[in-house]
Design a protein around this motif. Structure first.
Motif, PDB file in Angstrom:
ATOM      1  N   THR A 151     -12.852  19.278   0.289  1.00 40.12           N
ATOM      2  CA  THR A 151     -12.554  20.746   0.279  1.00 40.12           C
ATOM      3  C   THR A 151     -10.951  21.049   0.300  1.00 40.12           C
ATOM      4  OG1 THR A 151     -14.736  21.380   1.159  1.00 40.12           O
ATOM      5  CG2 THR A 151     -13.095  23.055   1.000  1.00 40.12           C
ATOM      6  N   CYS A 152     -10.286  20.371   1.203  1.00 43.24           N
ATOM      7  CA  CYS A 152      -8.604  20.629   1.237  1.00 43.24           C
ATOM      8  C   CYS A 152      -8.047  20.057   0.082  1.00 43.24           C
ATOM      9  CB  CYS A 152      -8.390  19.813   2.376  1.00 43.24           C
ATOM     10  SG  CYS A 152      -8.565  20.368   4.080  1.00 43.24           S
ATOM     11  N   SER A 153      -8.741  19.116  -0.739  1.00 48.26           N
ATOM     12  CA  SER A 153      -8.110  18.818  -2.086  1.00 48.26           C
ATOM     13  C   SER A 153      -8.349  19.817  -3.073  1.00 48.26           C
ATOM     14  CB  SER A 153      -8.513  17.537  -2.461  1.00 48.26           C
ATOM     15  OG  SER A 153      -8.371  16.421  -1.392  1.00 48.26           O
ATOM     16  N   ALA A 154      -9.572  20.356  -3.028  1.00 49.46           N
ATOM     17  CA  ALA A 154     -10.069  21.468  -4.191  1.00 49.46           C
ATOM     18  C   ALA A 154      -9.107  22.620  -3.838  1.00 49.46           C
ATOM     19  CB  ALA A 154     -11.391  21.493  -4.104  1.00 49.46           C
ATOM     20  N   VAL A 155      -8.952  22.953  -2.642  1.00 50.83           N
ATOM     21  CA  VAL A 155      -8.287  24.236  -2.213  1.00 50.83           C
ATOM     22  C   VAL A 155      -6.559  23.888  -2.974  1.00 50.83           C
ATOM     23  CG1 VAL A 155      -7.184  25.516  -0.658  1.00 50.83           C
ATOM     24  CG2 VAL A 155      -9.692  24.941  -0.345  1.00 50.83           C
ATOM     25  N   VAL A 156      -6.085  22.855  -2.632  1.00 50.53           N
ATOM     26  CA  VAL A 156      -4.780  22.596  -2.999  1.00 50.53           C
ATOM     27  C   VAL A 156      -4.860  22.659  -4.532  1.00 50.53           C
ATOM     28  CG1 VAL A 156      -2.874  21.004  -3.482  1.00 50.53           C
ATOM     29  CG2 VAL A 156      -4.102  21.063  -1.300  1.00 50.53           C
ATOM     30  N   LEU A 157      -5.824  22.134  -5.251  1.00 53.24           N
ATOM     31  CA  LEU A 157      -5.805  22.263  -7.044  1.00 53.24           C
ATOM     32  C   LEU A 157      -5.961  23.739  -7.285  1.00 53.24           C
ATOM     33  CD1 LEU A 157      -7.871  19.051  -7.369  1.00 53.24           C
ATOM     34  CD2 LEU A 157      -5.398  19.459  -7.999  1.00 53.24           C
ATOM     35  N   SER A 192       0.853  -1.236   0.030  1.00 53.62           N
ATOM     36  CA  SER A 192       0.015  -0.265  -0.001  1.00 53.62           C
ATOM     37  C   SER A 192       0.876   1.213   0.204  1.00 53.62           C
ATOM     38  CB  SER A 192      -0.955   0.009   1.148  1.00 53.62           C
ATOM     39  OG  SER A 192      -1.697  -1.077   1.273  1.00 53.62           O
ATOM     40  N   TRP A 193       1.880   1.294   0.618  1.00 51.95           N
ATOM     41  CA  TRP A 193       2.984   2.401   0.714  1.00 51.95           C
ATOM     42  C   TRP A 193       3.446   2.508  -0.425  1.00 51.95           C
ATOM     43  CZ3 TRP A 193       3.420   6.336   3.985  1.00 51.95           C
ATOM     44  CH2 TRP A 193       2.736   6.278   5.311  1.00 51.95           C
ATOM     45  N   LEU A 194       3.798   1.601  -1.339  1.00 54.08           N
ATOM     46  CA  LEU A 194       4.391   1.444  -2.644  1.00 54.08           C
ATOM     47  C   LEU A 194       3.657   2.118  -3.591  1.00 54.08           C
ATOM     48  CD1 LEU A 194       6.599  -1.904  -2.668  1.00 54.08           C
ATOM     49  CD2 LEU A 194       7.449   0.789  -2.382  1.00 54.08           C
ATOM     50  N   LEU A 195       2.122   1.872  -3.510  1.00 60.22           N
ATOM     51  CA  LEU A 195       1.003   2.347  -4.349  1.00 60.22           C
ATOM     52  C   LEU A 195       0.709   3.757  -4.151  1.00 60.22           C
ATOM     53  CD1 LEU A 195      -0.992  -0.865  -4.826  1.00 60.22           C
ATOM     54  CD2 LEU A 195       0.623   0.069  -6.535  1.00 60.22           C
ATOM     55  N   PHE A 196       0.987   4.250  -2.812  1.00 59.53           N
ATOM     56  CA  PHE A 196       0.451   5.582  -2.311  1.00 59.53           C
ATOM     57  C   PHE A 196       0.833   6.640  -3.334  1.00 59.53           C
ATOM     58  CE2 PHE A 196       2.031   8.770   0.231  1.00 59.53           C
ATOM     59  CZ  PHE A 196       1.032   9.595   0.494  1.00 59.53           C
ATOM     60  N   PRO A 197       2.329   6.782  -3.796  1.00 54.92           N
ATOM     61  CA  PRO A 197       2.450   7.982  -4.580  1.00 54.92           C
ATOM     62  C   PRO A 197       2.409   7.683  -5.792  1.00 54.92           C
ATOM     63  CG  PRO A 197       4.501   6.778  -3.781  1.00 54.92           C
ATOM     64  CD  PRO A 197       3.293   6.017  -3.384  1.00 54.92           C
ATOM     65  N   LEU A 198       1.638   6.779  -6.158  1.00 54.32           N
ATOM     66  CA  LEU A 198       1.459   6.331  -7.783  1.00 54.32           C
ATOM     67  C   LEU A 198       1.132   7.613  -8.592  1.00 54.32           C
ATOM     68  CD1 LEU A 198       1.826   3.847  -9.499  1.00 54.32           C
ATOM     69  CD2 LEU A 198      -0.729   3.535  -9.453  1.00 54.32           C
ATOM     70  N   PRO A 199       0.261   8.335  -8.692  1.00 55.91           N
ATOM     71  CA  PRO A 199       0.054   9.471  -9.476  1.00 55.91           C
ATOM     72  C   PRO A 199       1.135  10.203  -9.539  1.00 55.91           C
ATOM     73  CG  PRO A 199      -1.903   9.160  -7.875  1.00 55.91           C
ATOM     74  CD  PRO A 199      -0.871   8.313  -7.431  1.00 55.91           C
ATOM     75  N   ALA A 200       1.976  10.601  -8.593  1.00 60.33           N
ATOM     76  CA  ALA A 200       3.170  11.452  -8.678  1.00 60.33           C
ATOM     77  C   ALA A 200       4.149  10.644  -9.612  1.00 60.33           C
ATOM     78  CB  ALA A 200       3.613  11.681  -7.413  1.00 60.33           C
ATOM     79  N   VAL A 201       4.214   9.396  -9.444  1.00 59.96           N
ATOM     80  CA  VAL A 201       5.298   8.586 -10.090  1.00 59.96           C
ATOM     81  C   VAL A 201       5.185   8.668 -11.613  1.00 59.96           C
ATOM     82  CG1 VAL A 201       6.243   6.304 -10.404  1.00 59.96           C
ATOM     83  CG2 VAL A 201       5.773   7.054  -8.185  1.00 59.96           C
ATOM     84  N   VAL A 202       3.677   8.395 -11.950  1.00 55.80           N
ATOM     85  CA  VAL A 202       3.168   8.289 -13.308  1.00 55.80           C
ATOM     86  C   VAL A 202       3.380   9.755 -13.827  1.00 55.80           C
ATOM     87  CG1 VAL A 202       1.279   8.322 -14.859  1.00 55.80           C
ATOM     88  CG2 VAL A 202       1.805   6.600 -12.899  1.00 55.80           C
ATOM     89  N   LEU A 203       3.245  10.739 -13.246  1.00 56.82           N
ATOM     90  CA  LEU A 203       3.275  12.038 -13.862  1.00 56.82           C
ATOM     91  C   LEU A 203       4.730  12.339 -14.000  1.00 56.82           C
ATOM     92  CD1 LEU A 203       2.333  15.011 -14.884  1.00 56.82           C
ATOM     93  CD2 LEU A 203       2.247  15.432 -12.496  1.00 56.82           C
ATOM     94  N   VAL A 246       3.911  17.533  -9.665  1.00 56.18           N
ATOM     95  CA  VAL A 246       4.263  16.484  -9.075  1.00 56.18           C
ATOM     96  C   VAL A 246       4.068  16.508  -7.728  1.00 56.18           C
ATOM     97  CG1 VAL A 246       6.303  14.854  -8.628  1.00 56.18           C
ATOM     98  CG2 VAL A 246       5.792  15.562 -10.933  1.00 56.18           C
ATOM     99  N   ALA A 247       4.456  17.555  -6.918  1.00 52.41           N
ATOM    100  CA  ALA A 247       4.278  17.876  -5.668  1.00 52.41           C
ATOM    101  C   ALA A 247       2.843  18.005  -5.281  1.00 52.41           C
ATOM    102  CB  ALA A 247       4.963  19.222  -5.232  1.00 52.41           C
ATOM    103  N   VAL A 248       2.016  18.575  -5.971  1.00 45.62           N
ATOM    104  CA  VAL A 248       0.555  18.373  -5.865  1.00 45.62           C
ATOM    105  C   VAL A 248       0.079  17.007  -5.763  1.00 45.62           C
ATOM    106  CG1 VAL A 248      -1.700  19.354  -6.690  1.00 45.62           C
ATOM    107  CG2 VAL A 248       0.297  20.955  -6.682  1.00 45.62           C
TER     108      VAL A 248
END
Length: 874
Positions: free
Chosen positions: A635-641, A541-552, A570-572
């Protein structure tokens, strides 16, 4: 990630990475805000006063619509649909639904009434007509269909009484059919008016209408066999008309595939009705079904190739136009139709074989499997014509079913060799068969067989598998499938030939990944509140956790497109993964969305968008935290974006990323004019706020000036579709009214019992020491001259005679309107809404306090046995 154009579709006409990331951030932020808004409304906001709650939701409606108007005035266009202006108007339209749902909560108007969705659709119609937005159109279609379905279920008894040839549940399907066919005709007539170059709206309506026509046929078979032929012929005529239109008048292969698929499915109940017990008939039916499927698939392929020729000719005339990189590859809708036809044909073959051999064939399932799979493999290498390539896939499916039967037999003998043989068979079938569909089946079968082989003893010893999550070894297997499917997808999108070979494995791995990731333990485990959390210790689960950042990061590196925008992107992605650490399915869908963009695969992008919507919808029921706390996460996710989009908007060299024009809009028909967006937005706001505030004023007047009455009740506790938790109410006075009304009808009083009908009840004040008002008489309308009672009079011979008598209304009696809902009478509402998790607080409730004015009741309080108000906890 390669930037090679997808070999299965036209060039994915989207901007480069910086512009894409900023646009995607805005679109995803608005989607998350929509989800947060719905969650907040459903949580009932009991901590705030109703005035503040109403003002906040109305403020969201005004703010989002106002921002859209301001952006439009500053040069932002309405195309494409993921531009800021249409997205903001979509958010505003969703907020309108939240406003009406909130009013239903506050003033206790009932659970999921069709009127809620009907008013919602009505109030956003001016925006739909004036702004011509696809987002608004799709939302409007969904709302109208929900309203139609709820109306149909509320009027089941009425349909059965008024139309003897319509069975109750069948009427609901008939409403959906007629509604969507009418909307389909309207969308085709107004196609030039709507900004819809990809024909999203008519294709959506064609899909819904086709599915509804099939369900109408199935309903006619199951509910009313004597009239089945009438329904089948009616549905067939409708499908034939749609097929003619999309072949001759308005060529559209996507809509045509929906119609063909529905017709193939509708043939099955027709065959069942003609002769379900005749073996010879089933054999003939199987041949007919397969033959019709082949003909329809070949016709659809022919229509698609004709379209490709015209597109290629147009593109030669315009060098700037995007081109198909692989015009010979069948499109997704043709593959979907062929897959459905193959599944239907294989089911018919299995039924025929079972009837012919009296199920004795399953005793030799291993050898039958070899024959069918081997025959399918041989035919797949011989079949050259596109339409004939479905026959091998059909045989392979039948063989795999017999293989599954044999596997069940081997489990009883604890034979671990057989699953391994199935893995080898799947690999061999994939390598040797040139047919795309056979490879897809082989890839899926290989994954399933490998999972069963690797976990044989664990699954056999735990036949009833009750682990909350997958075991550690299973987690590593899911991790391997996720990574391998992404690597296979990367290789598949490099050249057209590689796509033909590896794409089936990619799609099979993607489906397996989505299923497996839902059973993976999350990195972040929440308790009952956001402050109660713990980190998981599962390495996969920890290895799959940053998967979107890795793909980007990999995609940007392969394209050499590093910049400040992409680096922060990538940081986002990492920050979003932290926010959604408790929902790994969302992270996986985001990773595949980024991969789809990198590969320029429009089909994969659309599929993963749908998967993202489903994953976000699951948040309503996932986690143990409250809906308000889920809204905080969203909402926190939307604010970051939004911060990311606003900060780096200036880093994009051209404002074209945000200032789109309407260059794709088709010319208007003669006599039709576009409306100016500003007045349309303003008129829609005036309509919405005017109706909402008039509704508020009227109900507040009843609550303050209405006559107080108390009714006895008996609650239960389900959940509403849009309005959160509620308690279903059943009143003692309504049961008495039901008995009294039945007796009066026997006396030929003009009263009805179908849902939606109304009767007026006279209630007398409670007796000394009691709280509940008592039913005294009924009348057919509010202004009726007479009220009636029903009683049984004992005759001299000891028998009872039913009598309906006139009643003199007393001055202290109160008139109450009762409406028929779901087969019983209700005083305006049949539900009491409360904050999520407050069900136990209202368990002591025994009475309901209403305020009544001119017979119209409004529920105000729940009371306990002593008549004290039962209030929600803070």
């Amino acid at each position: 990630m390669s930037n090679t154009k997808s070999p299965v579709s036209a060039t994915f006409g989207m901007p480069v990475w910086p512009r894409f990331l900023l646009r995607a951030s805005l679109a995803l932020a608005i989607l998350l805000l929509c989800s947060a808004l719905i969650s907040v409304i459903a949580a009932n906001w009991s901590e705030l006063s109703k005035t503040i709650r109403i003002a906040l939701v109305q403020g969201v409606v005004v703010l989002t619509a106002g921002l859209a108007w301001i952006l439009h005035k500053r040069g932002h266009g309405w195309w494409p649909e993921y531009a800021p202006v249409p997205l903001l108007m979509g958010l505003s339209a969703v907020a309108v639904g939240g406003l009406w749902a909130l009013l239903g909560q506050i003033y206790q108007t009932g659970a999921d009434p069709w009127q809620l969705f009907a008013v919602w659709a009505l109030t956003i119609t001016p925006w739909l007509v004036g702004l011509r937005s696809i987002i608004l159109a799709v939302l409007w279609i969904v709302i109208v269909n929900v309203a139609g379905v709820l109306l149909g279920f509320n009027a089941l008894n009425m349909w059965s009484r008024m139309y003897w040839w319509i069975d109750g549940p069948l009427a609901v399907t008939l409403i959906v059919v007629v509604l969507n066919l009418c909307l389909l005709v309207l969308s085709e007539v107004c196609q030039h008016y709507l900004r819809d170059p990809f024909r999203v709206v008519p294709r959506l309506l064609a899909a819904v209408a086709s599915v509804a026509l099939f369900y109408l046929v199935m309903g006619g078979l199951m509910e009313w066999e004597d009239g089945f032929l009438r329904y089948w012929l009616g549905a067939s005529v409708a499908m034939a008309a749609m097929a003619w239109y999309y072949r001759q008048r308005c060529p559209d292969q996507v809509s045509l595939s929906f119609v063909y698929g529905a017709f193939l499915a509708a043939l099955i109940p027709f065959f069942i009705r003609l002769g379900s017990d005749d073996i010879a008939a089933w054999f003939i039916f199987t041949i007919i079904e397969i033959s019709v499927a082949v003909l329809l698939a070949k016709d659809l392929l022919l229509q698609w190739r004709k379209h490709n020729v015209s597109v290629a000719t147009t593109q030669q005339e315009d060098e700037a136009a995007p081109t198909h990189t692989d015009a010979a590859s069948p499109p997704w809708f043709l593959r979907l139709l062929r897959l459905g036809a193959v599944l239907l044909g294989s089911a018919l073959i299995l039924v025929t074989l079972t009837l012919l051999t009296d199920a004795e064939i399953f005793k030799h399932s291993f050898w039958v499997m070899l024959c069918f799979v081997g025959g399918g493999l041989w035919l797949s290498r011989q079949a050259g014509e596109e339409g004939l390539q479905d026959i091998p896939a059909l045989l392979v499916i039948v063989g795999l079913v017999f293989s599954g039967v044999e596997w069940v037999m081997q489990v009883e003998q604890e034979n671990t060799i057989y699953p391994l043989l199935q893995v080898i068979m799947g690999v061999v079938l994939y390598v040797l068969s040139p047919v795309w569909l056979v490879r897809l089946l082989a890839a899926g079968w290989t994954i399933i067989s490998a999972f069963l082989w690797l976990n044989f003893y664990g699954l056999v010893s735990n036949y009833y598998y009750e682990f909350p999550w997958l075991t550690p070894s299973m987690q590593w297997q899911v991790f391997s499938v996720v990574v391998l499917s992404l690597l296979i997808g990367l290789r598949a999108h490099q050249t057209p030939d590689r796509y033909r070979y590896w794409a089936p494995a990619m799609w099979a791995g993607l489906v397996a990944s989505l299923v497996g990731i839902g059973l993976m333990p999350p990195v972040l485990i929440f308790g009952e509140t956001l402050s109660e959390w713990a980190l998981g210790s599962w390495i996969p689960s920890w290895l799959l956790f940053p998967l979107p950042a890795v793909v980007l990061a990999v995609a940007v590196q392969r394209q050499k497109a590093w910049s400040v925008v992409t680096a922060v992107g990538v940081a986002v992605c990492v920050l979003l993964s932290i926010t959604w650490a408790g929902a790994p399915t969302i992270s996986l869908t985001l990773a595949w969305l980024l991969a789809a963009y990198a590969w320029r695969s429009r089909l994969l992008f659309v599929v993963m968008l749908l998967a993202l919507f489903i994953a976000l919808g699951k948040l309503y029921y996932d986690f143990n935290i409250s809906l308000n706390q889920k809204a905080v996460l969203l909402t926190c996710s939307a604010v970051v974006l939004l911060v990311y989009m606003v900060v780096f908007r200036g880093a994009v060299k051209s404002l074209a990323a945000f200032k789109d024009t309407d260059a794709t809009a088709a010319p208007m028909p003669k006599g039709m004019k576009y409306l100016r967006p500003g007045p349309v937005i303003l008129a829609g706001l005036l309509l919405i706020l005017g109706l909402a505030n008039y509704n508020i004023w009227n109900k507040e007047r009843i609550l303050s000036d209405g006559k107080v009455i108390v009714l006895a009740l008996a609650p239960v506790d389900p959940r509403s579709l849009m309005q959160g938790d509620y308690m279903a109410l059943d009143f003692q006075v309504t049961r008495e009214a039901d008995r009294l009304n039945r007796g009066i009808q026997q006396g030929d009083m003009d009263a009805y019992e179908h849902d939606g009908s109304t009767v007026w009840a006279w209630l007398a004040p409670p007796k000394t020491g009691e709280l509940a008002w008592e039913l005294q008489a009924l009348q057919s309308s509010r202004d009726a001259d007479k009220a009636y009672q029903h009683r049984y009079v004992e005759l001299e011979d000891g028998s009872n005679q039913s009598q309906v008598i006139d009643v003199a209304v007393q001055p202290d009696w109160v008139l109450l309107r009762l409406v028929r809902k779901n087969g019983q009478w209700a005083p305006g509402t049949d539900a009491w809404f409360f904050k999520e998790g407050q069900a136990s607080v209202f368990e002591p409730a025994k009475f309901a306090e209403f305020r009544v004015e001119n017979g119209i009741p409004l529920l105000k309080h729940m009371l306990d046995e002593q008549g004290k108000v039962v209030a929600a906890e803070d």
